[in-house]
Design a protein around this motif. Structure first.
Motif, PDB file in Angstrom:
ATOM      1  N   LYS A   1      51.858  33.886  61.248  1.00 28.96           N
ATOM      2  CA  LYS A   1      51.494  35.037  60.418  1.00 28.96           C
ATOM      3  C   LYS A   1      50.245  35.621  61.650  1.00 28.96           C
ATOM      4  O   LYS A   1      49.996  37.002  61.389  1.00 28.96           O
ATOM      5  CB  LYS A   1      50.496  34.491  59.411  1.00 28.96           C
ATOM      6  CG  LYS A   1      49.532  35.743  58.695  1.00 28.96           C
ATOM      7  CD  LYS A   1      49.277  35.249  57.348  1.00 28.96           C
ATOM      8  CE  LYS A   1      48.494  36.265  56.599  1.00 28.96           C
ATOM      9  NZ  LYS A   1      47.759  36.113  55.296  1.00 28.96           N
ATOM     10  N   TYR A   2      49.661  34.826  62.414  1.00 28.96           N
ATOM     11  CA  TYR A   2      48.459  35.594  63.405  1.00 28.96           C
ATOM     12  C   TYR A   2      48.988  35.645  64.953  1.00 28.96           C
ATOM     13  O   TYR A   2      49.724  34.872  65.296  1.00 28.96           O
ATOM     14  CB  TYR A   2      47.255  34.720  63.158  1.00 28.96           C
ATOM     15  CG  TYR A   2      46.894  34.738  61.763  1.00 28.96           C
ATOM     16  CD1 TYR A   2      46.432  35.719  61.222  1.00 28.96           C
ATOM     17  CD2 TYR A   2      47.109  33.298  61.181  1.00 28.96           C
ATOM     18  CE1 TYR A   2      45.747  35.321  59.936  1.00 28.96           C
ATOM     19  CE2 TYR A   2      46.825  33.235  59.852  1.00 28.96           C
ATOM     20  CZ  TYR A   2      45.931  34.354  59.197  1.00 28.96           C
ATOM     21  OH  TYR A   2      45.647  34.341  57.672  1.00 28.96           O
ATOM     22  N   ARG A   3      48.570  36.806  65.456  1.00 27.97           N
ATOM     23  CA  ARG A   3      48.715  36.989  66.805  1.00 27.97           C
ATOM     24  C   ARG A   3      47.518  35.903  67.629  1.00 27.97           C
ATOM     25  O   ARG A   3      47.958  35.985  68.810  1.00 27.97           O
ATOM     26  CB  ARG A   3      48.581  38.515  67.225  1.00 27.97           C
ATOM     27  CG  ARG A   3      49.616  39.485  66.428  1.00 27.97           C
ATOM     28  CD  ARG A   3      49.439  40.768  66.715  1.00 27.97           C
ATOM     29  NE  ARG A   3      49.222  41.061  68.028  1.00 27.97           N
ATOM     30  CZ  ARG A   3      49.100  42.335  68.513  1.00 27.97           C
ATOM     31  NH1 ARG A   3      48.654  43.017  67.655  1.00 27.97           N
ATOM     32  NH2 ARG A   3      48.910  42.701  69.670  1.00 27.97           N
TER      33      ARG A   3
ATOM     34  N   LEU B   1      44.226  44.838  68.533  1.00 28.48           N
ATOM     35  CA  LEU B   1      44.308  43.967  68.089  1.00 28.48           C
ATOM     36  C   LEU B   1      43.711  44.107  66.410  1.00 28.48           C
ATOM     37  O   LEU B   1      42.460  43.933  66.368  1.00 28.48           O
ATOM     38  CB  LEU B   1      43.525  42.613  68.573  1.00 28.48           C
ATOM     39  CG  LEU B   1      44.190  42.052  69.930  1.00 28.48           C
ATOM     40  CD1 LEU B   1      43.363  41.063  70.409  1.00 28.48           C
ATOM     41  CD2 LEU B   1      45.865  41.659  69.561  1.00 28.48           C
TER      42      LEU B   1
ATOM     43  N   ASP C   1      49.454  36.573  71.359  1.00 33.52           N
ATOM     44  CA  ASP C   1      50.947  37.100  71.316  1.00 33.52           C
ATOM     45  C   ASP C   1      51.960  35.899  71.990  1.00 33.52           C
ATOM     46  O   ASP C   1      52.725  36.554  72.861  1.00 33.52           O
ATOM     47  CB  ASP C   1      50.861  38.506  71.929  1.00 33.52           C
ATOM     48  CG  ASP C   1      50.375  39.570  70.908  1.00 33.52           C
ATOM     49  OD1 ASP C   1      50.282  39.252  69.774  1.00 33.52           O
ATOM     50  OD2 ASP C   1      50.242  40.662  71.664  1.00 33.52           O
TER      51      ASP C   1
ATOM     52  N   SER D   1      54.169  44.179  71.510  1.00 35.68           N
ATOM     53  CA  SER D   1      54.492  44.721  70.529  1.00 35.68           C
ATOM     54  C   SER D   1      55.769  44.941  69.940  1.00 35.68           C
ATOM     55  O   SER D   1      56.566  45.726  71.075  1.00 35.68           O
ATOM     56  CB  SER D   1      53.407  46.065  70.704  1.00 35.68           C
ATOM     57  OG  SER D   1      53.877  46.979  69.426  1.00 35.68           O
TER      58      SER D   1
ATOM     59  N   GLU E   1      43.362  42.063  60.754  1.00 38.15           N
ATOM     60  CA  GLU E   1      44.259  41.095  59.961  1.00 38.15           C
ATOM     61  C   GLU E   1      45.235  40.074  60.815  1.00 38.15           C
ATOM     62  O   GLU E   1      45.889  39.291  60.382  1.00 38.15           O
ATOM     63  CB  GLU E   1      44.990  41.886  58.941  1.00 38.15           C
ATOM     64  CG  GLU E   1      45.949  42.892  59.597  1.00 38.15           C
ATOM     65  CD  GLU E   1      45.365  44.226  59.841  1.00 38.15           C
ATOM     66  OE1 GLU E   1      46.391  45.046  60.079  1.00 38.15           O
ATOM     67  OE2 GLU E   1      44.377  44.421  59.744  1.00 38.15           O
ATOM     68  N   SER E   2      45.059  40.590  62.248  1.00 37.25           N
ATOM     69  CA  SER E   2      45.975  39.714  62.996  1.00 37.25           C
ATOM     70  C   SER E   2      45.459  38.665  63.894  1.00 37.25           C
ATOM     71  O   SER E   2      46.053  37.804  64.409  1.00 37.25           O
ATOM     72  CB  SER E   2      46.638  40.537  64.316  1.00 37.25           C
ATOM     73  OG  SER E   2      45.751  40.938  65.026  1.00 37.25           O
TER      74      SER E   2
END
Length: 296
Positions: A113-115, A285, A9, A226, A288-289
């Motif tokens: 795209k990803y956390r 989490l 994040d 978030s 897909e993250s």
């Protein structure tokens, strides 16, 4: 414990990937692995690491210790000759001189795209070049006019080509298959793992890959962000890291997470939801993250 810098994040945390866990057959079922895991988790807890992860040989071994699947990997087979003549990105073998550009491009693509993903530093790619050479493979740059737009990592042990990771700039996915047909011109088929969703077809299979575990519960919650605020009131029992055991109230906002442990009188009033560690990790989490393909 294999050290990695991992994005979570927007923050970067020094975490550890647990690898090569095993016990000689004559010493199994004596609690040795549990003791080693407990000691390792305690070390990571003291360093306030949010979570750890591993790729299990058997899910059942690690689930009793608070681990749960939290990432997955897609897979499909590609027949190169079927895509000859299709629009194609340029391909060239990555050398040490390409490492700075690769690291910059990978970070730029993945963070959109990803956390959660392992930080792609110059050192990361330098090590990757050595690893792939040892496995009779390469890191291949996907480019337009020699400007990197992505990369793929493959091995060719036993003369079988396996692409283990494929990252490309959004919008250029349709030019990847043509690139594969050019680079792997003489191969009848190749196995492709860890590729963009836009390249999935009806034969694509998704399988669980990594199991994760919360290590320092409060540090984990404080590291999260978030866009839609999340409020939680829950209780956790952690046999492996007793310091995590308790009832908590947490709020996760676009600016980060806040958490506090409830006093006994508050527990009776608020009635926190009882959760397992793996359940909490998966809830906060989603699979897909997460982009963790550091297989060993």
């Amino acid at each position: 414990l294999n050290p990695y810098e991992v994005h979570l994040d927007g923050g970067v945390y020094p975490l550890h990937y647990i690898v090569a866990v095993g016990t000689r057959q004559e010493y199994r079922h004596q609690g040795m692995m549990k003791s080693l895991l407990k000691a390792s988790l305690h070390e990571m807890y003291e360093r306030k690491e949010p979570f750890t992860f591993l790729m299990p040989a058997d899910e059942a071994i690690y689930r009793p210790f608070g681990f749960g699947y939290f990432s997955e990997q897609n897979f499909r087979t590609v027949v190169p000759k079927e895509y000859r003549g299709c629009p194609a990105l340029e391909c060239f073998r990555a050398e040490m001189a390409d490492v700075p550009d690769l690291a910059w491009e990978a970070e730029r693509i993945l963070k959109e795209k990803y956390r959660v993903y392992a930080r792609r530093t110059e050192g990361y790619f330098a090590r990757l070049l050595d690893e792939q050479e040892a496995q009779r493979g390469e890191v291949v740059v996907l480019a337009k006019e020699r400007a990197p737009k992505g990369y793929l990592v493959y091995s060719a042990e036993d003369a079988r080509v396996e692409i283990r990771e494929l990252v490309v700039e959004p919008g250029l996915e349709e030019e990847v298959l043509g690139a594969l047909s050019d680079w792997f011109f003489y191969d009848e088929q190749i196995k492709v793992y860890g590729f963009p969703e836009k390249l999935e077809n009806e034969d694509t299979v998704k399988k669980p890959l990594m199991m994760g575990r919360i290590v320092h519960l409060e540090a984990f919650l404080e590291s999260l962000k978030s866009e839609i605020p999340i409020k939680l009131c829950f209780s956790i029992t952690d046999e492996m890291i007793p310091e995590n055991t308790g009832s908590y109230e947490a709020e996760i906002t676009p600016f980060g997470g806040k958490v506090r442990q409830l006093e006994e009188k508050e527990v009776q009033k608020k009635k926190p939801e009882k959760l397992e560690l793996a359940e909490l990790l998966g809830r906060l989490l989603p699979k897909e993250s997460i982009f963790l393909h550091e297989t060993v």
